[in-house]
Scaffold this motif. Structure first.
Motif, PDB file in Angstrom:
ATOM      1  N   VAL A   1      -3.638  20.214 -10.620  1.00  0.00           N
ATOM      2  CA  VAL A   1      -3.304  20.147  -9.190  1.00  0.00           C
ATOM      3  C   VAL A   1      -2.853  18.743  -8.810  1.00  0.00           C
ATOM      4  O   VAL A   1      -1.792  18.551  -8.186  1.00  0.00           O
ATOM      5  CB  VAL A   1      -4.513  20.577  -8.336  1.00  0.00           C
ATOM      6  CG1 VAL A   1      -4.284  20.227  -6.862  1.00  0.00           C
ATOM      7  CG2 VAL A   1      -4.766  22.069  -8.489  1.00  0.00           C
ATOM      8  N   HIS A   2      -3.618  17.733  -9.195  1.00  0.00           N
ATOM      9  CA  HIS A   2      -3.303  16.364  -8.763  1.00  0.00           C
ATOM     10  C   HIS A   2      -2.090  15.798  -9.494  1.00  0.00           C
ATOM     11  O   HIS A   2      -1.291  15.070  -8.901  1.00  0.00           O
ATOM     12  CB  HIS A   2      -4.523  15.460  -8.966  1.00  0.00           C
ATOM     13  CG  HIS A   2      -5.677  15.806  -8.082  1.00  0.00           C
ATOM     14  ND1 HIS A   2      -5.571  15.838  -6.709  1.00  0.00           N
ATOM     15  CD2 HIS A   2      -6.949  16.149  -8.365  1.00  0.00           C
ATOM     16  CE1 HIS A   2      -6.732  16.176  -6.182  1.00  0.00           C
ATOM     17  NE2 HIS A   2      -7.582  16.381  -7.171  1.00  0.00           N
TER      18      HIS A   2
ATOM     19  N   LEU B   1      -5.215  16.701  -0.698  1.00  0.00           N
ATOM     20  CA  LEU B   1      -5.634  17.390  -1.912  1.00  0.00           C
ATOM     21  C   LEU B   1      -6.753  16.625  -2.611  1.00  0.00           C
ATOM     22  O   LEU B   1      -7.727  17.234  -3.096  1.00  0.00           O
ATOM     23  CB  LEU B   1      -4.451  17.564  -2.866  1.00  0.00           C
ATOM     24  CG  LEU B   1      -3.414  18.621  -2.508  1.00  0.00           C
ATOM     25  CD1 LEU B   1      -2.222  18.534  -3.452  1.00  0.00           C
ATOM     26  CD2 LEU B   1      -4.028  20.020  -2.567  1.00  0.00           C
TER      27      LEU B   1
END
Length: 330
Positions: free
Chosen positions: A158-159, A198
């Motif tokens: 995700v990151h 996020l």
């Protein structure tokens, strides 16, 4: 949006730990020693657990995986940092930076979930000692370890994917000694609002979920200890949990300080200090914490040393017996 005419950077430069020439050799020796102790301590702990039958239990299976993670996530940062420390230009390619960030995120995230799994293991061992081997079966232990790695992989994907959408044009100097999210957000030319959200959401969820499991496990342990009739039983329970609790506190305090703050130039210096603790100091301390305060590990180590001494002495004694016997016969 970034200027369409800007030239994307192909490499970054780390600001490093210090610019003082007098401090660099001292820090190099200190961190080289720390990294060497990290490798020796964790590899030694893994080897000791593997060769000692008395340590073939769920607790030490999880501990050997923790030692492996300490080696991995320390090795994503320390070698590059040590190479950069004596040099003036601390350069890393864009691809190298993302790769370092990805693997660091995988191993660091997996570690916090594994620490939570170890807290649950301690609760089962203290509250249900007769059913411990049944509840913490090999299948359950493997599932807990696999879930920890899956959480790390998901967090890293995700990151890292979110970092790929950023442009870096105006500056390529990262105020840190390794590639991490908050320092990269500061030098990005595009809006990092999504990345910061996020980071806050995923890191916050990981911290809260694992903290909740750890706190719940220890709350239950305290209740069980309160029902114990003997003081010796309570002392044994405290001794069993002390090592894990010390490792958790050091790791979580420094990680929370680093990630649960807004990214800004002013806070990066403090975050850099916190990063040193959980990327360099914690992996070095974990095998010491679990070895020096653990009777089973110390007994296994002493038994291993005695076995090695006996194995080395037997051939020598046999040799001298033969020689002496030959001389007596002569």
């Amino acid at each position: 949006m970034a200027d369409e005419n800007c030239t994307e950077v192909t490499q970054f430069t780390f600001s490093g730990l210090t610019e003082h020439p007098q401090l660099k050799p001292i820090l190099f020796v200190l961190f080289l020693g720390s990294y060497a102790l990290t490798l020796v301590g964790n590899l030694g702990l893994i080897a000791l657990i593997k060769v000692s039958p008395q340590l073939h239990t769920p607790m030490y299976f999880l501990l050997s995986n923790l030692a492996f993670l300490d080696i991995c996530y320390s090795s994503t940062i320390s070698p590059k940092m040590l190479l950069d420390l004596p040099t003036k230009n601390k350069v890393i390619s864009f691809a190298g930076c993302l790769t370092q960030f990805y693997f660091y995120a995988v191993f660091a995230t997996a570690e916090i979930y594994l620490l939570a799994a170890m807290a649950y293991d301690r609760y089962v061992a203290i509250s249900k000692p007769l059913l411990y081997e049944v509840v913490m079966s090999s299948g359950v232990c493997m599932s807990l370890v696999a879930a920890s790695y899956l959480a790390g992989l998901l967090n890293a994907i995700v990151h890292t994917s979110a970092l790929l959408r950023l442009s870096f044009c105006s500056s390529s100097v990262i105020n840190n000694f390794y590639c991490d999210g908050p320092p990269l957000f500061v030098v990005a030319s595009t809006d990092t609002c999504l990345n910061e959200r996020l980071m806050f959401v995923f890191v916050g969820f990981n911290m809260m979920a694992t903290n909740l499991l750890i706190l719940t496990s220890y709350a239950c342990i305290v209740v069980v200890m309160g029902r114990m009739g003997s003081a010796a039983g309570r002392r044994k329970a405290c001794s069993t949990c002390a090592s894990h609790l010390a490792a958790v506190i050091i790791f979580y305090v420094s990680a929370t300080f680093n990630y649960m703050q807004p990214s800004s130039t002013n806070s990066l210096g403090r975050k850099k200090i916190a990063s040193i603790f959980y990327t360099i100091i914690v992996p070095m301390l974990n095998p010491m914490i679990y070895s020096l305060r653990n009777k089973e590990v110390k007994n296994a180590l002493s038994n291993f040393i005695r076995r090695k001494i006996i194995l080395n002495i037997k051939p020598l004694s046999f040799f001298f017996t033969k020689i002496l016997g030959f001389r007596d016969g002569a």
